[in-house]
Design a protein around this motif. Structure first.
Motif, mmCIF file in Angstrom:
data_model
loop_
_atom_site.group_PDB
_atom_site.id
_atom_site.type_symbol
_atom_site.label_atom_id
_atom_site.label_comp_id
_atom_site.label_asym_id
_atom_site.label_seq_id
_atom_site.Cartn_x
_atom_site.Cartn_y
_atom_site.Cartn_z
ATOM 1 N N GLN A 1 -10.447 -3.908 -15.034
ATOM 2 C CA GLN A 1 -10.245 -4.405 -16.276
ATOM 3 C C GLN A 1 -11.364 -4.837 -17.198
ATOM 4 O O GLN A 1 -11.199 -4.619 -18.384
ATOM 5 C CB GLN A 1 -9.945 -6.350 -15.620
ATOM 6 C CG GLN A 1 -8.589 -6.181 -14.930
ATOM 7 C CD GLN A 1 -8.509 -7.507 -14.178
ATOM 8 O OE1 GLN A 1 -9.381 -8.393 -14.036
ATOM 9 N NE2 GLN A 1 -7.265 -7.639 -13.448
ATOM 10 N N HIS B 1 -10.926 -2.412 -8.625
ATOM 11 C CA HIS B 1 -9.931 -2.662 -9.281
ATOM 12 C C HIS B 1 -10.122 -3.819 -10.423
ATOM 13 O O HIS B 1 -9.582 -3.785 -11.450
ATOM 14 C CB HIS B 1 -8.745 -3.130 -8.273
ATOM 15 C CG HIS B 1 -7.985 -2.104 -7.572
ATOM 16 N ND1 HIS B 1 -7.117 -1.223 -8.340
ATOM 17 C CD2 HIS B 1 -7.958 -1.471 -6.556
ATOM 18 C CE1 HIS B 1 -6.616 -0.358 -7.805
ATOM 19 N NE2 HIS B 1 -7.100 -0.527 -6.531
ATOM 20 N N ARG B 2 -11.078 -4.997 -9.860
ATOM 21 C CA ARG B 2 -11.484 -5.914 -10.667
ATOM 22 C C ARG B 2 -12.173 -5.404 -11.990
ATOM 23 O O ARG B 2 -12.152 -5.891 -13.175
ATOM 24 C CB ARG B 2 -12.128 -7.063 -10.167
ATOM 25 C CG ARG B 2 -11.015 -7.876 -9.105
ATOM 26 C CD ARG B 2 -11.852 -9.324 -8.634
ATOM 27 N NE ARG B 2 -13.037 -8.855 -7.898
ATOM 28 C CZ ARG B 2 -12.814 -8.677 -6.505
ATOM 29 N NH1 ARG B 2 -11.643 -8.727 -5.903
ATOM 30 N NH2 ARG B 2 -14.265 -8.205 -5.868
ATOM 31 N N ASP B 3 -12.954 -4.322 -11.465
ATOM 32 C CA ASP B 3 -14.030 -3.751 -12.397
ATOM 33 C C ASP B 3 -13.250 -2.950 -13.515
ATOM 34 O O ASP B 3 -13.697 -2.593 -14.797
ATOM 35 C CB ASP B 3 -15.133 -2.950 -11.845
ATOM 36 C CG ASP B 3 -16.019 -3.428 -11.043
ATOM 37 O OD1 ASP B 3 -16.261 -4.970 -11.224
ATOM 38 O OD2 ASP B 3 -16.892 -2.852 -10.279
ATOM 39 N N GLY C 1 -12.769 -4.568 -5.593
ATOM 40 C CA GLY C 1 -13.771 -5.077 -6.491
ATOM 41 C C GLY C 1 -13.572 -4.136 -7.653
ATOM 42 O O GLY C 1 -14.015 -4.364 -8.750
#
Length: 160
Positions: free
Chosen positions: A42, A38-40, A36
């Motif tokens: 972005q 890693h997605r954040d 999560g």
């Protein structure tokens, strides 16, 4: 070994197995949380780019205002010079680009708007830097080690 000793060892093994199961569950949760994050990243990149664009737009607004202000000031100075010495060469004033007459109150309001925008941007930027510093402090910089003990001894990672 006696039966009692074997039973105590079996109890230890069951406790350790339960503890290891808990650790695996926690690691699975942490891995999901890291995914999560890693997605954040972005979203962080997009927010940082938006902040950078805002700083650039504000810098452009200041430059544009400064040019308008400078041209207006030059026109005022030429007008004052012409009024004080009507017979002097007015070539500099004739070559100056015409500047729309703006009241001093409008100039004052424009300066106030730029000041407010600048103060707001400065506050946001300093807040961002502070939060960025906290994030960097929270990030693990070194490899996983139990403080003062090196590796746990169960993995294949060489001790450093």
């Amino acid at each position: 070994m006696t039966h009692v000793a074997n039973q105590l060892m079996h109890e230890d093994h069951r406790r350790w197995q339960a503890e290891n199961d808990l650790w695996r569950d926690e690691i699975a949760l942490w891995q999901a949380e890291i995914a999560g994050m890693h997605r954040d990243l972005q979203r962080v990149q997009a927010a940082l780019s938006a902040h950078e664009s805002g700083v650039s737009v504000h810098a452009g607004a200041i430059s544009s205002y400064q040019q308008d202000f400078g041209a207006h000031e030059h026109t005022l100075a030429c007008g004052e010079r012409a009024a004080a010495q009507p017979d002097t060469d007015q070539a500099c004033c004739e070559n100056a680009a015409p500047v729309m007459p703006v009241s001093h109150e409008e100039e004052h309001a424009a300066q106030d708007r730029l000041r407010e925008a600048h103060d707001y941007l400065k506050h946001r930027h300093h807040h961002l830097l502070a939060q960025w510093g906290h994030l960097l402090e929270a990030l693990p910089i070194t490899s996983l080690k139990v403080e003062g003990k090196g590796c746990c001894g169960n993995c294949k990672t060489p001790k450093s």
